[in-house]
Design a protein around this motif. Structure first.
Motif, PDB file in Angstrom:
ATOM      1  N   UNK A 113       4.741   3.909  -4.734  1.00 14.73           N
ATOM      2  CA  UNK A 113       4.612   2.456  -4.752  1.00 14.73           C
ATOM      3  C   UNK A 113       3.129   2.122  -4.846  1.00 14.73           C
ATOM      4  N   UNK A 114       2.717   1.438  -5.913  1.00 19.92           N
ATOM      5  CA  UNK A 114       1.320   1.067  -6.106  1.00 19.92           C
ATOM      6  C   UNK A 114       1.114  -0.351  -5.585  1.00 19.92           C
ATOM      7  N   UNK A 115       0.131  -0.497  -4.706  1.00 17.22           N
ATOM      8  CA  UNK A 115      -0.173  -1.812  -4.134  1.00 17.22           C
ATOM      9  C   UNK A 115      -1.662  -2.099  -4.290  1.00 17.22           C
ATOM     10  N   UNK A 116      -2.016  -3.366  -4.154  1.00 26.26           N
ATOM     11  CA  UNK A 116      -3.418  -3.754  -4.280  1.00 26.26           C
ATOM     12  C   UNK A 116      -4.237  -3.246  -3.099  1.00 26.26           C
ATOM     13  N   UNK A 117      -3.641  -3.302  -1.909  1.00 29.47           N
ATOM     14  CA  UNK A 117      -4.330  -2.883  -0.686  1.00 29.47           C
ATOM     15  C   UNK A 117      -3.283  -2.308   0.263  1.00 29.47           C
ATOM     16  N   UNK A 118      -3.476  -1.066   0.688  1.00 28.91           N
ATOM     17  CA  UNK A 118      -2.491  -0.417   1.556  1.00 28.91           C
ATOM     18  C   UNK A 118      -2.543  -0.928   2.994  1.00 28.91           C
ATOM     19  N   UNK A 119      -3.678  -1.478   3.408  1.00 30.59           N
ATOM     20  CA  UNK A 119      -3.857  -1.859   4.801  1.00 30.59           C
ATOM     21  C   UNK A 119      -2.836  -2.847   5.336  1.00 30.59           C
ATOM     22  N   UNK A 120      -2.644  -4.013   4.685  1.00 38.33           N
ATOM     23  CA  UNK A 120      -1.689  -4.990   5.225  1.00 38.33           C
ATOM     24  C   UNK A 120      -0.266  -4.454   5.310  1.00 38.33           C
ATOM     25  N   UNK A 121       0.157  -3.689   4.313  1.00 36.71           N
ATOM     26  CA  UNK A 121       1.515  -3.154   4.345  1.00 36.71           C
ATOM     27  C   UNK A 121       1.677  -2.132   5.464  1.00 36.71           C
ATOM     28  N   UNK A 122       0.672  -1.272   5.637  1.00 35.03           N
ATOM     29  CA  UNK A 122       0.732  -0.314   6.739  1.00 35.03           C
ATOM     30  C   UNK A 122       0.810  -1.038   8.080  1.00 35.03           C
ATOM     31  N   UNK A 123      -0.022  -2.037   8.270  1.00 33.66           N
ATOM     32  CA  UNK A 123      -0.027  -2.756   9.549  1.00 33.66           C
ATOM     33  C   UNK A 123       1.309  -3.445   9.797  1.00 33.66           C
ATOM     34  N   UNK A 124       1.922  -3.977   8.740  1.00 34.16           N
ATOM     35  CA  UNK A 124       3.230  -4.615   8.905  1.00 34.16           C
ATOM     36  C   UNK A 124       4.287  -3.577   9.291  1.00 34.16           C
ATOM     37  N   UNK A 125       4.275  -2.427   8.619  1.00 35.24           N
ATOM     38  CA  UNK A 125       5.219  -1.361   8.961  1.00 35.24           C
ATOM     39  C   UNK A 125       4.978  -0.870  10.388  1.00 35.24           C
TER      40      UNK A 125
ATOM     41  N   UNK B  77      -6.399   6.238  -2.131  1.00 30.97           N
ATOM     42  CA  UNK B  77      -6.101   5.986  -0.726  1.00 30.97           C
ATOM     43  C   UNK B  77      -4.643   5.594  -0.591  1.00 30.97           C
ATOM     44  N   UNK B  78      -4.007   6.076   0.463  1.00 30.34           N
ATOM     45  CA  UNK B  78      -2.619   5.705   0.649  1.00 30.34           C
ATOM     46  C   UNK B  78      -2.031   6.259   1.923  1.00 30.34           C
ATOM     47  N   UNK B  79      -0.753   5.945   2.127  1.00 28.40           N
ATOM     48  CA  UNK B  79      -0.013   6.489   3.260  1.00 28.40           C
ATOM     49  C   UNK B  79       1.412   6.764   2.806  1.00 28.40           C
ATOM     50  N   UNK B  80       2.129   7.526   3.609  1.00 32.90           N
ATOM     51  CA  UNK B  80       3.477   7.937   3.249  1.00 32.90           C
ATOM     52  C   UNK B  80       4.459   7.574   4.352  1.00 32.90           C
ATOM     53  N   UNK B  81       5.580   7.020   3.969  1.00 29.63           N
ATOM     54  CA  UNK B  81       6.707   6.788   4.878  1.00 29.63           C
ATOM     55  C   UNK B  81       7.765   7.844   4.571  1.00 29.63           C
ATOM     56  N   UNK B  82       8.142   8.614   5.569  1.00 32.61           N
ATOM     57  CA  UNK B  82       9.252   9.558   5.439  1.00 32.61           C
ATOM     58  C   UNK B  82      10.424   8.948   6.199  1.00 32.61           C
ATOM     59  N   UNK B  83      11.464   8.565   5.467  1.00 35.85           N
ATOM     60  CA  UNK B  83      12.554   7.820   6.080  1.00 35.85           C
ATOM     61  C   UNK B  83      13.606   8.750   6.693  1.00 35.85           C
ATOM     62  N   UNK B  84      14.660   8.219   7.317  1.00 34.95           N
ATOM     63  CA  UNK B  84      15.653   9.084   7.974  1.00 34.95           C
ATOM     64  C   UNK B  84      16.337  10.079   7.045  1.00 34.95           C
ATOM     65  N   UNK B  85      16.343   9.788   5.752  1.00 32.79           N
ATOM     66  CA  UNK B  85      16.933  10.715   4.792  1.00 32.79           C
ATOM     67  C   UNK B  85      15.970  11.771   4.297  1.00 32.79           C
TER      68      UNK B  85
ATOM     69  N   UNK C 203      -2.965   2.920  -3.185  1.00 33.63           N
ATOM     70  CA  UNK C 203      -3.834   1.901  -3.774  1.00 33.63           C
ATOM     71  C   UNK C 203      -4.037   2.231  -5.244  1.00 33.63           C
ATOM     72  N   UNK C 204      -4.068   1.228  -6.082  1.00 34.22           N
ATOM     73  CA  UNK C 204      -4.090   1.461  -7.518  1.00 34.22           C
ATOM     74  C   UNK C 204      -5.438   1.817  -8.100  1.00 34.22           C
ATOM     75  N   UNK C 205      -6.504   1.759  -7.296  1.00 38.26           N
ATOM     76  CA  UNK C 205      -7.837   2.093  -7.797  1.00 38.26           C
ATOM     77  C   UNK C 205      -8.432   3.202  -6.939  1.00 38.26           C
ATOM     78  N   UNK C 206      -9.332   3.965  -7.527  1.00 35.23           N
ATOM     79  CA  UNK C 206      -9.933   5.086  -6.811  1.00 35.23           C
ATOM     80  C   UNK C 206     -11.021   4.602  -5.857  1.00 35.23           C
TER      81      UNK C 206
END
Length: 203
Positions: free
Chosen positions: A68-80, A110-118, A126-129
């Protein structure tokens, strides 16, 4: 053509367990069925994930993933993370399910990974280096993140990080981050070893 939409379709053990996990992260169920086969569709803003129940699926052995490519990983991580804390009192960093923290990898992304129950790996990137690392310890953290957070090889990541920490002089600005990451890797390895050695439930 324009405005195409691609939706990952991933396996799971139980669609209700999977739905509950993603609802914790702020997703909503948009469709659910049990017959002729278990299927659930989930959505969070423009992020869509669909899952199907697969008999005999073993989350620890899963190879299913999506990016999943996002503009900024920070807000999504904080919400999760806020959703996890509300349900579990903490961010789940080990075992299945779990979530890694946002880090720059040695591919400059830059990024993070969610490993779900499955056992599916949802890779949020993030879409830029990012700029090049400037110290040996920072480069080691990035190498470790590539091994553990992108490839799932926590032992190799820990080896890289511990070797770099032994050479650190204590003035590196990323020292605390590296030490915290080392502790996280130890917890992940310990949790993984415990789950592998423990008895598996019978069907």
């Amino acid at each position: 053509m324009a405005n195409e939409l691609t939706i990952p379709l991933l396996p799971c053990v139980d669609i209700d367990e999977t739905a509950a996990f993603y609802e914790m992260l702020g997703f909503s169920v948009t469709y659910r069925q049990m017959k002729p086969n278990p299927y659930v569709a989930l959505r969070r803003e423009d992020l869509n994930l669909h899952f199907y129940g697969m008999p005999g699926h073993v989350p620890e052995d899963s190879h299913s993933t999506c990016i999943v490519i996002v503009e900024d990983t920070g807000p999504l991580f904080e919400a999760f993370a806020a959703g996890m804390r509300a349900v579990h009192g903490k961010v789940l960093i080990s075992g299945i399910p779990r979530m890694t923290r946002p880090r720059v990898r040695n591919d400059r992304y830059s990024g993070f990974t969610v490993v779900d129950p499955g056992g599916n790996w949802i890779r949020i990137s993030k879409g830029v280096t990012e700029p090049e690392a400037t110290t040996p310890l920072a480069r080691a953290v990035e190498n470790a993140a590539r091994q553990a957070d992108a490839r799932g090889d926590e032992r190799q990541a820990l080896k890289i990080l511990e070797g770099a920490l032994k050479k650190a002089d204590g003035t590196e600005p990323e020292l605390a981050e590296a030490q915290a990451y080392r502790d996280e890797l130890v917890e992940r390895i310990t949790s993984s070893s415990a789950s592998r050695s423990g008895p598996r439930p019978t069907a």
